[in-house]
Write a protein that holds these residues in place. Structure first.
Motif, mmCIF file in Angstrom:
data_model
loop_
_atom_site.group_PDB
_atom_site.id
_atom_site.type_symbol
_atom_site.label_atom_id
_atom_site.label_comp_id
_atom_site.label_asym_id
_atom_site.label_seq_id
_atom_site.Cartn_x
_atom_site.Cartn_y
_atom_site.Cartn_z
ATOM 1 N N ARG A 76 -58.444 -22.734 1.852
ATOM 2 C CA ARG A 76 -59.787 -22.272 2.198
ATOM 3 C C ARG A 76 -60.714 -23.454 2.466
ATOM 4 O O ARG A 76 -61.456 -23.469 3.457
ATOM 5 N N LEU A 77 -60.687 -24.427 1.570
ATOM 6 C CA LEU A 77 -61.574 -25.582 1.726
ATOM 7 C C LEU A 77 -61.230 -26.374 2.978
ATOM 8 O O LEU A 77 -62.116 -26.973 3.612
ATOM 9 N N ALA A 78 -59.947 -26.391 3.340
ATOM 10 C CA ALA A 78 -59.520 -27.138 4.521
ATOM 11 C C ALA A 78 -59.764 -26.377 5.815
ATOM 12 O O ALA A 78 -59.587 -26.932 6.902
ATOM 13 N N GLY A 79 -60.142 -25.104 5.720
ATOM 14 C CA GLY A 79 -60.496 -24.354 6.917
ATOM 15 C C GLY A 79 -59.378 -23.575 7.555
ATOM 16 O O GLY A 79 -59.509 -23.156 8.713
ATOM 17 N N PHE A 80 -58.274 -23.336 6.850
ATOM 18 C CA PHE A 80 -57.199 -22.532 7.428
ATOM 19 C C PHE A 80 -57.641 -21.078 7.512
ATOM 20 O O PHE A 80 -58.189 -20.529 6.549
ATOM 21 N N PRO A 81 -57.403 -20.405 8.626
ATOM 22 C CA PRO A 81 -57.865 -19.026 8.780
ATOM 23 C C PRO A 81 -57.057 -18.023 7.968
ATOM 24 O O PRO A 81 -57.566 -16.968 7.622
ATOM 25 N N ARG A 82 -55.783 -18.333 7.677
ATOM 26 C CA ARG A 82 -54.930 -17.442 6.888
ATOM 27 C C ARG A 82 -54.388 -18.241 5.719
ATOM 28 O O ARG A 82 -53.734 -19.268 5.916
ATOM 29 N N ARG A 109 -87.033 -15.032 2.323
ATOM 30 C CA ARG A 109 -86.410 -16.266 1.819
ATOM 31 C C ARG A 109 -84.897 -16.142 1.852
ATOM 32 O O ARG A 109 -84.190 -17.067 2.262
ATOM 33 N N LEU A 110 -84.399 -14.987 1.392
ATOM 34 C CA LEU A 110 -82.949 -14.791 1.349
ATOM 35 C C LEU A 110 -82.360 -14.827 2.755
ATOM 36 O O LEU A 110 -81.286 -15.415 2.977
ATOM 37 N N SER A 111 -83.016 -14.200 3.710
ATOM 38 C CA SER A 111 -82.525 -14.204 5.085
ATOM 39 C C SER A 111 -82.437 -15.627 5.629
ATOM 40 O O SER A 111 -81.427 -16.015 6.240
ATOM 41 N N ALA A 112 -83.485 -16.412 5.399
ATOM 42 C CA ALA A 112 -83.482 -17.806 5.870
ATOM 43 C C ALA A 112 -82.402 -18.614 5.164
ATOM 44 O O ALA A 112 -81.713 -19.437 5.790
ATOM 45 N N ALA A 113 -82.238 -18.388 3.866
ATOM 46 C CA ALA A 113 -81.237 -19.130 3.110
ATOM 47 C C ALA A 113 -79.827 -18.793 3.579
ATOM 48 O O ALA A 113 -78.983 -19.684 3.742
ATOM 49 N N ARG A 114 -79.574 -17.502 3.792
ATOM 50 C CA ARG A 114 -78.246 -17.102 4.266
ATOM 51 C C ARG A 114 -77.932 -17.709 5.624
ATOM 52 O O ARG A 114 -76.799 -18.140 5.875
ATOM 53 N N THR A 115 -78.907 -17.743 6.498
ATOM 54 C CA THR A 115 -78.697 -18.342 7.817
ATOM 55 C C THR A 115 -78.355 -19.818 7.694
ATOM 56 O O THR A 115 -77.431 -20.319 8.351
ATOM 57 N N ALA A 116 -79.084 -20.521 6.816
ATOM 58 C CA ALA A 116 -78.845 -21.955 6.634
ATOM 59 C C ALA A 116 -77.475 -22.219 6.025
ATOM 60 O O ALA A 116 -76.751 -23.122 6.462
ATOM 61 N N VAL A 117 -77.100 -21.429 5.008
ATOM 62 C CA VAL A 117 -75.801 -21.613 4.355
ATOM 63 C C VAL A 117 -74.671 -21.278 5.322
ATOM 64 O O VAL A 117 -73.642 -21.968 5.359
ATOM 65 N N SER A 118 -74.848 -20.227 6.112
ATOM 66 C CA SER A 118 -73.832 -19.853 7.092
ATOM 67 C C SER A 118 -73.596 -20.973 8.107
ATOM 68 O O SER A 118 -72.442 -21.293 8.438
ATOM 69 N N ALA A 119 -74.670 -21.571 8.580
ATOM 70 C CA ALA A 119 -74.541 -22.661 9.549
ATOM 71 C C ALA A 119 -73.828 -23.849 8.927
ATOM 72 O O ALA A 119 -72.983 -24.496 9.567
ATOM 73 N N LEU A 120 -74.160 -24.163 7.674
ATOM 74 C CA LEU A 120 -73.515 -25.296 7.004
ATOM 75 C C LEU A 120 -72.035 -25.012 6.778
ATOM 76 O O LEU A 120 -71.185 -25.898 6.967
ATOM 77 N N PRO A 167 -65.126 -20.982 4.294
ATOM 78 C CA PRO A 167 -65.849 -19.745 4.033
ATOM 79 C C PRO A 167 -67.133 -19.999 3.245
ATOM 80 O O PRO A 167 -67.179 -20.879 2.385
ATOM 81 N N GLN A 168 -68.161 -19.197 3.527
ATOM 82 C CA GLN A 168 -69.435 -19.371 2.828
ATOM 83 C C GLN A 168 -69.282 -19.252 1.315
ATOM 84 O O GLN A 168 -69.913 -19.994 0.558
ATOM 85 N N GLU A 169 -68.446 -18.296 0.869
ATOM 86 C CA GLU A 169 -68.334 -18.069 -0.568
ATOM 87 C C GLU A 169 -67.678 -19.231 -1.294
ATOM 88 O O GLU A 169 -67.812 -19.371 -2.514
ATOM 89 N N ASN A 170 -66.932 -20.063 -0.563
ATOM 90 C CA ASN A 170 -66.355 -21.258 -1.180
ATOM 91 C C ASN A 170 -67.313 -22.434 -1.128
ATOM 92 O O ASN A 170 -67.222 -23.353 -1.953
ATOM 93 N N LEU A 171 -68.234 -22.403 -0.174
ATOM 94 C CA LEU A 171 -69.258 -23.438 -0.116
ATOM 95 C C LEU A 171 -70.239 -23.293 -1.268
ATOM 96 O O LEU A 171 -70.592 -24.272 -1.928
ATOM 97 N N ILE A 172 -70.672 -22.059 -1.532
ATOM 98 C CA ILE A 172 -71.581 -21.797 -2.651
ATOM 99 C C ILE A 172 -71.490 -20.319 -2.995
ATOM 100 O O ILE A 172 -71.381 -19.455 -2.106
ATOM 101 N N ALA A 173 -71.526 -20.008 -4.282
ATOM 102 C CA ALA A 173 -71.453 -18.605 -4.706
ATOM 103 C C ALA A 173 -72.673 -17.845 -4.188
ATOM 104 O O ALA A 173 -73.809 -18.286 -4.393
#
Length: 428
Positions: A147-153, A355-366, A373-379
């Motif tokens: 997941r951290l390495a970006g494999f899709p499966r 605030r949540l909408s802006a935060a989700r957009t920023a986290v998704s882009a990062l 995956p976003q959930e592995n970047l931050i809970a």
């Protein structure tokens, strides 16, 4: 194609270390090679203390990481106990251990203390391994690494094929592993599950290092290994599938009574609760509130195959719920620690919702930039908590808040700047 996929396709990442003897692997041909037999054949299943002592000595004398896997009988038996444990280590080969015959593997766990354990989706197997005395002090999770390495499966079969170039037969993953004796094809499958796990670990370690994520992965692995056992779930009956249809407190009381009755029966019989009574039947009875056995028998899930005695026990549970006083009935919903569900934010606090909408957009882009995956970047829960009760909109305050919610240092370092910027923009 992502960096991880490009590297996986390159021969430098594919290793033939796990190939059967005289098999040149598949990196050169490009076509994956079926892995049909363990290198040393199918080992005998360890079922007695004398044989277990030999395995413990062999694995203690082995070198390098140890591959570990466990098979459960989910959907067949009550609980999540292990019915087979597989291990492989350089110098020791592969071992298959029957926890029914050898229920205490603490001596094996102690012999492997300090050794890195390689598991795939470690959080699934660690609870049942802990029950039999096996608790790692260090681990490497190949699924999380993927997941951290970006494999899709990131299933084991998909990872072994894309990284190592071998195809694992996965046809026995959902069988009843409490069966005795275990059929030879199942044992072959179980042995092959650990056959290439260390090879996969080595290849993924190189890939994570190439991407600059190896330290991130190590922090994640350390967090898993040091995590305490989870607390028992409060009101587990509330997780009955279809609960969203149940609105009234009396109906909730019926669900609770039927669920608890089913759980006691399933535990006594050592069978999966779903084999005793389906979630759909529980919800159907709660919605209908049958007045007697005949009315209950007419409901879906309580058909002609159910005997009179069984029907009477379920009707008795319904009747007990009907007799509860108002003060004894469960409240709708569960007490929520922390923010309300995001769908309610717009009504409760529109500013927090923004605030949540802006935060989700920023986290998704990062997350997209970092290829994970976003959930592995931050809970997601940590992001919600920061947005619901925001600290000062500066990076240090956001970093402290994320750390207090359990974020690892690498997550704080990556996420705090973009989250602070998102919160600052909304406050402005």
């Amino acid at each position: 194609m992502t960096d991880a996929q490009e590297t996986a396709a390159a021969s430098s990442l594919r290793t033939t270390g796990g190939a059967p003897p005289d098999d040149g692997g598949s990196a050169d041909s490009g076509a994956p090679t079926p892995l049909l037999e363990p290198r040393e054949g199918i080992p005998p299943v360890i079922t007695d203390e004398a044989s277990l002592a030999e395995v413990i000595a062999a694995f203690a004398a082995g070198t390098g990481p140890v591959a570990v896997d466990a098979e459960r009988a989910s959907g067949y038996r009550y609980g999540q106990r292990a019915y087979l444990v597989q291990l492989r280590r350089e110098g020791a080969g592969t071992a298959l251990i029957d926890p029914v015959g050898c229920p205490d593997l603490s001596a094996l766990g102690e012999a492997l203390s300090g050794v890195e354990w390689v598991l795939h989706a470690a959080t699934q197997d660690l609870p049942c391994l802990r029950e039999i005395g096996m608790v790692p002090t260090r681990l490497f999770d190949t699924e999380l690494a993927g997941r951290l390495a970006g494999f899709p499966r990131v299933g084991l079969g998909a990872m072994v094929e894309s990284v190592l170039g071998f195809v694992l037969e996965k046809g026995h993953s959902a069988v009843d592993w409490s069966t005795r004796p275990l059929p030879e094809p199942w044992l072959r499958y179980a042995a092959l599950d650990v056959e290439l796990l260390v090879d996969l670990r080595d290849a993924l370690e190189k890939e994570l290092d190439r991407q600059g994520k190896l330290d991130w992965a190590r922090q994640e692995f350390d967090a898993i290994a040091s995590a305490p056992p989870p607390e028992p779930r409060k009101d587990p009956w509330r997780r009955t599938s279809g609960m969203h249809k149940v609105r009234r407190r009396r109906q909730l009381g019926v669900v609770r009574e039927l669920w608890q009755t089913r759980d006691r029966i399933a535990q006594r019989r050592d069978v999966s609760p779903g084999k005793v009574l389906s979630d759909a039947a529980i919800v159907e009875a709660a919605l209908s509130l049958p007045v007697n056995v005949q009315a209950l028998a007419a409901l879906n899930g309580f058909g002609h195959r159910m005997g009179r005695r069984q029907l009477e026990q379920w009707q008795a549970a319904v009747d007990r719920a009907k007799e509860l006083s108002e003060s004894q009935l469960p409240q709708p919903g569960q007490p929520v620690a922390g923010p309300p569900p995001p769908r309610a934010w717009a009504d409760k606090d529109p500013v927090a919702a923004a605030r949540l909408s802006a935060a989700r957009t920023a986290v998704s882009a990062l997350a997209e930039e970092l290829n994970m995956p976003q959930e592995n970047l931050i809970a997601p829960d940590a992001v919600r908590r920061v947005c619901w009760e925001p600290p000062a909109a500066d990076e240090e305050a956001v970093a402290d808040a994320l750390a207090s919610y359990g974020a690892r240092p690498w997550q704080v370092e990556q996420v705090a700047p973009v989250l602070a910027a998102a919160l600052s923009g909304q406050d402005a």
